[in-house]
Design an enzyme around this catalytic site. Structure first.
Site, short mmCIF file in Angstrom:
data_model
loop_
_atom_site.label_atom_id
_atom_site.label_comp_id
_atom_site.label_asym_id
_atom_site.label_seq_id
_atom_site.Cartn_x
_atom_site.Cartn_y
_atom_site.Cartn_z
N ARG A 53 -9.70 -11.43 -3.97
CA ARG A 53 -9.68 -9.99 -4.21
C ARG A 53 -10.02 -9.63 -5.66
O ARG A 53 -10.21 -8.46 -5.98
CB ARG A 53 -8.32 -9.40 -3.85
CG ARG A 53 -7.99 -9.49 -2.38
CD ARG A 53 -6.71 -8.75 -2.06
NE ARG A 53 -6.21 -9.10 -0.75
CZ ARG A 53 -6.62 -8.56 0.39
NH1 ARG A 53 -7.54 -7.62 0.38
NH2 ARG A 53 -6.10 -8.95 1.54
N HIS A 59 -8.71 1.27 -6.02
CA HIS A 59 -7.92 0.33 -5.23
C HIS A 59 -6.45 0.68 -5.41
O HIS A 59 -5.97 0.81 -6.54
CB HIS A 59 -8.17 -1.12 -5.67
CG HIS A 59 -9.60 -1.51 -5.46
ND1 HIS A 59 -10.10 -1.84 -4.22
CD2 HIS A 59 -10.64 -1.58 -6.33
CE1 HIS A 59 -11.39 -2.10 -4.33
NE2 HIS A 59 -11.74 -1.95 -5.61
N TYR A 117 0.79 -1.23 0.00
CA TYR A 117 0.00 0.00 0.00
C TYR A 117 0.83 1.28 0.00
O TYR A 117 0.27 2.36 -0.10
CB TYR A 117 -0.95 0.01 1.20
CG TYR A 117 -1.92 -1.15 1.17
CD1 TYR A 117 -2.97 -1.17 0.27
CD2 TYR A 117 -1.76 -2.23 2.03
CE1 TYR A 117 -3.85 -2.23 0.23
CE2 TYR A 117 -2.64 -3.30 2.00
CZ TYR A 117 -3.68 -3.30 1.10
OH TYR A 117 -4.55 -4.35 1.05
#
Length: 146
Positions: free
Chosen positions: A114, A103, A26
């Site tokens: 996912r 995302h 991330y």
């Protein structure tokens, strides 16, 4: 009646941990960085941004419902609710505002669960795997549709 010049930015569960949560996936930018990036992108296009983050689905749904009154569209990173929440989908489709699904990571290069999104087929814009810059991209693409 003039269309509101405001967008709602919605970040779902665990996105409050940005900057420290799995930085290899991330990145190191925080939720505050994301909100600033999206706000700046909206501002450059003449739009205000209201941001909400919650780990509780009902809080997100209430914010989405409230957006009907004063927003032109929604930018949402639903986090894990992407793959599980029919209720979130129903809230987004029920209010009739266009929305962009974002995302940070490339969900298609991650675990198979996912790969599915309850939102993808009803989102006006979808930005996947462009890091936090995907928020600014989503804002620009969504505003272009308004």
């Amino acid at each position: 009646m003039n269309q509101p010049r405001r967008l709602l930015l919605v970040n779902g569960p665990n996105l409050n941990l940005l900057g420290t949560r799995e930085p290899g996936i991330y990145g190191t930018e925080t939720l505050a960085d994301v909100e600033r990036l999206a706000t700046d992108a909206a501002s450059a296009l003449g739009y205000e941004m209201r941001a909400v983050q919650s780990n509780h689905e009902g809080v997100l749904i209430d914010a989405i419902h409230a957006a009907r009154a004063d927003c032109a569209g929604i930018v949402i990173n639903p986090g894990g609710l992407t793959h599980t929440s029919v209720s979130l989908r129903d809230a987004l489709t029920g209010i009739g505002l266009p929305f962009a699904e974002v995302h940070i990571s490339d969900v298609y290069k991650r675990e198979e669960f996912r790969h599915f999104s309850y939102l993808s087929d009803v989102a006006a814009v979808r930005v996947v795997g462009h890091g936090v810059q995907g928020y600014a991209e989503a804002v620009r693409e969504l505003v272009a549709l308004l």
